[in-house]
Design a protein around this motif. Structure first.
Motif, PDB file in Angstrom:
ATOM      1  N   ILE A  16      94.610  74.439  41.393  1.00 33.36           N
ATOM      2  CA  ILE A  16      93.705  73.552  42.144  1.00 33.36           C
ATOM      3  C   ILE A  16      93.021  74.347  43.246  1.00 33.36           C
ATOM      4  O   ILE A  16      91.842  74.177  43.529  1.00 33.36           O
ATOM      5  N   ARG A  17      93.789  75.295  43.873  1.00 34.69           N
ATOM      6  CA  ARG A  17      93.256  76.085  45.002  1.00 34.69           C
ATOM      7  C   ARG A  17      91.923  76.716  44.619  1.00 34.69           C
ATOM      8  O   ARG A  17      90.987  76.789  45.374  1.00 34.69           O
ATOM      9  N   HIS A  18      91.866  77.136  43.358  1.00 34.18           N
ATOM     10  CA  HIS A  18      90.694  77.811  42.795  1.00 34.18           C
ATOM     11  C   HIS A  18      89.446  76.967  43.050  1.00 34.18           C
ATOM     12  O   HIS A  18      88.394  77.450  43.435  1.00 34.18           O
ATOM     13  N   TRP A  19      89.566  75.674  42.860  1.00 41.01           N
ATOM     14  CA  TRP A  19      88.373  74.815  42.824  1.00 41.01           C
ATOM     15  C   TRP A  19      88.288  73.868  43.997  1.00 41.01           C
ATOM     16  O   TRP A  19      87.260  73.262  44.235  1.00 41.01           O
ATOM     17  N   HIS A  20      89.418  73.621  44.636  1.00 37.24           N
ATOM     18  CA  HIS A  20      89.352  72.595  45.690  1.00 37.24           C
ATOM     19  C   HIS A  20      90.196  73.077  46.855  1.00 37.24           C
ATOM     20  O   HIS A  20      91.405  72.997  46.798  1.00 37.24           O
ATOM     21  N   PRO A  21      89.568  73.616  47.876  1.00 36.89           N
ATOM     22  CA  PRO A  21      90.323  74.245  48.968  1.00 36.89           C
ATOM     23  C   PRO A  21      91.369  73.325  49.604  1.00 36.89           C
ATOM     24  O   PRO A  21      92.452  73.758  49.919  1.00 36.89           O
ATOM     25  N   ASP A  22      91.019  72.007  49.698  1.00 37.17           N
ATOM     26  CA  ASP A  22      91.921  71.127  50.440  1.00 37.17           C
ATOM     27  C   ASP A  22      92.979  70.525  49.508  1.00 37.17           C
ATOM     28  O   ASP A  22      92.876  69.379  49.075  1.00 37.17           O
ATOM     29  N   SER A  24      95.954  69.553  50.012  1.00 32.20           N
ATOM     30  CA  SER A  24      96.756  68.398  50.467  1.00 32.20           C
ATOM     31  C   SER A  24      95.965  67.108  50.224  1.00 32.20           C
ATOM     32  O   SER A  24      96.513  66.086  49.811  1.00 32.20           O
ATOM     33  N   LYS A  25      94.630  67.178  50.382  1.00 30.24           N
ATOM     34  CA  LYS A  25      93.806  65.985  50.141  1.00 30.24           C
ATOM     35  C   LYS A  25      93.857  65.641  48.647  1.00 30.24           C
ATOM     36  O   LYS A  25      94.003  64.481  48.257  1.00 30.24           O
ATOM     37  N   VAL A  26      93.813  66.674  47.811  1.00 36.46           N
ATOM     38  CA  VAL A  26      93.864  66.437  46.357  1.00 36.46           C
ATOM     39  C   VAL A  26      95.205  65.808  45.986  1.00 36.46           C
ATOM     40  O   VAL A  26      95.268  64.832  45.249  1.00 36.46           O
ATOM     41  N   ASN A  27      96.285  66.341  46.580  1.00 36.19           N
ATOM     42  CA  ASN A  27      97.620  65.787  46.276  1.00 36.19           C
ATOM     43  C   ASN A  27      97.698  64.317  46.661  1.00 36.19           C
ATOM     44  O   ASN A  27      98.167  63.483  45.898  1.00 36.19           O
ATOM     45  N   ARG A  28      97.189  63.998  47.858  1.00 38.65           N
ATOM     46  CA  ARG A  28      97.239  62.603  48.332  1.00 38.65           C
ATOM     47  C   ARG A  28      96.404  61.711  47.416  1.00 38.65           C
ATOM     48  O   ARG A  28      96.806  60.609  47.050  1.00 38.65           O
ATOM     49  N   THR A  29      95.245  62.229  47.003  1.00 32.15           N
ATOM     50  CA  THR A  29      94.341  61.439  46.155  1.00 32.15           C
ATOM     51  C   THR A  29      95.000  61.131  44.812  1.00 32.15           C
ATOM     52  O   THR A  29      94.964  60.001  44.325  1.00 32.15           O
ATOM     53  N   PHE A  30      95.642  62.162  44.241  1.00 36.70           N
ATOM     54  CA  PHE A  30      96.268  61.935  42.923  1.00 36.70           C
ATOM     55  C   PHE A  30      97.466  61.004  43.043  1.00 36.70           C
ATOM     56  O   PHE A  30      97.677  60.128  42.200  1.00 36.70           O
ATOM     57  N   GLU A  97      81.407  69.511  39.570  1.00 37.96           N
ATOM     58  CA  GLU A  97      81.002  68.271  40.269  1.00 37.96           C
ATOM     59  C   GLU A  97      81.307  68.399  41.756  1.00 37.96           C
ATOM     60  O   GLU A  97      82.129  69.202  42.173  1.00 37.96           O
ATOM     61  N   ASP A  98      80.688  67.535  42.553  1.00 31.98           N
ATOM     62  CA  ASP A  98      81.000  67.475  43.982  1.00 31.98           C
ATOM     63  C   ASP A  98      82.122  66.452  44.142  1.00 31.98           C
ATOM     64  O   ASP A  98      81.885  65.246  44.117  1.00 31.98           O
ATOM     65  N   TRP A  99      83.356  66.929  44.312  1.00 36.04           N
ATOM     66  CA  TRP A  99      84.513  66.026  44.345  1.00 36.04           C
ATOM     67  C   TRP A  99      84.819  65.541  45.758  1.00 36.04           C
ATOM     68  O   TRP A  99      85.909  65.031  46.013  1.00 36.04           O
ATOM     69  N   SER A 100      83.838  65.647  46.633  1.00 36.55           N
ATOM     70  CA  SER A 100      84.166  65.264  48.018  1.00 36.55           C
ATOM     71  C   SER A 100      84.288  63.751  48.169  1.00 36.55           C
ATOM     72  O   SER A 100      84.827  63.274  49.136  1.00 36.55           O
ATOM     73  N   PHE A 101      83.805  62.964  47.193  1.00 36.32           N
ATOM     74  CA  PHE A 101      83.864  61.520  47.459  1.00 36.32           C
ATOM     75  C   PHE A 101      84.367  60.689  46.293  1.00 36.32           C
ATOM     76  O   PHE A 101      84.740  59.562  46.464  1.00 36.32           O
ATOM     77  N   ASN A 102      84.399  61.186  45.072  1.00 38.31           N
ATOM     78  CA  ASN A 102      84.770  60.260  43.990  1.00 38.31           C
ATOM     79  C   ASN A 102      85.961  60.738  43.178  1.00 38.31           C
ATOM     80  O   ASN A 102      86.209  60.245  42.101  1.00 38.31           O
ATOM     81  N   LEU A 103      86.758  61.646  43.757  1.00 37.76           N
ATOM     82  CA  LEU A 103      87.901  62.167  42.978  1.00 37.76           C
ATOM     83  C   LEU A 103      88.892  61.034  42.681  1.00 37.76           C
ATOM     84  O   LEU A 103      89.426  60.944  41.578  1.00 37.76           O
ATOM     85  N   PHE A 104      89.080  60.126  43.641  1.00 39.78           N
ATOM     86  CA  PHE A 104      90.078  59.056  43.458  1.00 39.78           C
ATOM     87  C   PHE A 104      89.695  58.168  42.266  1.00 39.78           C
ATOM     88  O   PHE A 104      90.519  57.902  41.387  1.00 39.78           O
ATOM     89  N   ALA A 105      88.446  57.713  42.223  1.00 40.31           N
ATOM     90  CA  ALA A 105      88.022  56.790  41.151  1.00 40.31           C
ATOM     91  C   ALA A 105      88.093  57.481  39.791  1.00 40.31           C
ATOM     92  O   ALA A 105      88.588  56.907  38.809  1.00 40.31           O
ATOM     93  N   VAL A 106      87.643  58.722  39.739  1.00 42.28           N
ATOM     94  CA  VAL A 106      87.652  59.427  38.448  1.00 42.28           C
ATOM     95  C   VAL A 106      89.092  59.718  38.036  1.00 42.28           C
ATOM     96  O   VAL A 106      89.462  59.532  36.872  1.00 42.28           O
TER      97      VAL A 106
END
Ligand SMILES: CC(C)C[C@H](C(=O)NO)C(=O)N[C@@H](CC(N)=O)C(=O)NCc1cccc(N)c1
Ligand SMILES: [Ca+2]
Ligand SMILES: [Zn+2]
Ligand SMILES: [Zn+2]
Length: 154
Positions: A16-22, A24-30, A97-106
């Protein structure tokens, strides 16, 4: 019907680090996206780091050798494989994609596929094929989504 034969599923985030620096945010979202499904069906999701996981989640761009190449920004946003061994259940997000706002829904949508849910014709369902970018805070499962997942695991 294709479904998991167990109710506790493990998932692993890969590169994930490769594509999404944050991360912890990705973990929380998933975790929140899994919770949508575990709150309406007898399912538990456990995050694994190293050991083999049922569901491997990763970001890729373009052709990533699984027969379903991504298409750059827009268009296809992600895809997931139905329950099964190996690539079964895995979820791929289009890294372009720009995952800054719709990662949760997708993620909620793709996790539905990873559980065995197909697309639904109900425009209010998270499993509806096309994503209407409604603000995430309104995002919840529709009756149809709940009925469909309870039909599989209820
Ligand atoms: C033929 C499939 C590989 C399309 C792909 C999809 O359904 N993945 O699960 C997909 O990315 N669909 C887009 C819509 C499109 N461009 O075809 C989408 O927004 N899917 C995610 C999504 C997210 C949240 C809600 C809904 N309803 C759908
Ligand atoms: Ca795309
Ligand atoms: Zn893929
Ligand atoms: Zn879909």
């Amino acid at each position: 019907t294709i479904r998991w034969k167990k109710t506790t599923l493990s998932y692993r985030l890969e590169m994930i680090r490769h594509w999404h620096p944050d991360t912890s945010k990705v973990n929380r979202t998933f975790r929140a996206a899994w919770k949508l499904w575990s709150s309406v069906a007898p399912l538990k999701f456990r995050k694994r780091n190293r050991r083999e996981a049922d569901i491997v989640i990763s970001f890729h761009n373009g052709d990533h050798k699984d027969g379903s190449p991504f298409d750059g920004q827009g268009g296809i946003l992600a895809h997931a494989f139905l329950p099964g061994s190996g690539i079964g259940g895995d979820v791929h997000f289009d890294a372009d994609e720009d995952w800054s706002f719709n990662l949760f829904a997708v993620a909620a949508h793709e996790f539905g596929h990873a559980l065995g849910l197909p697309h639904s014709s109900d425009p209010g369902a998270i499993m509806y094929p096309a994503y209407s970018f409604a603000p995430n805070y309104e995002l919840q499962l529709s009756f149809r989504d709940v009925k469909d997942v309870q039909h599989l695991y209820g």
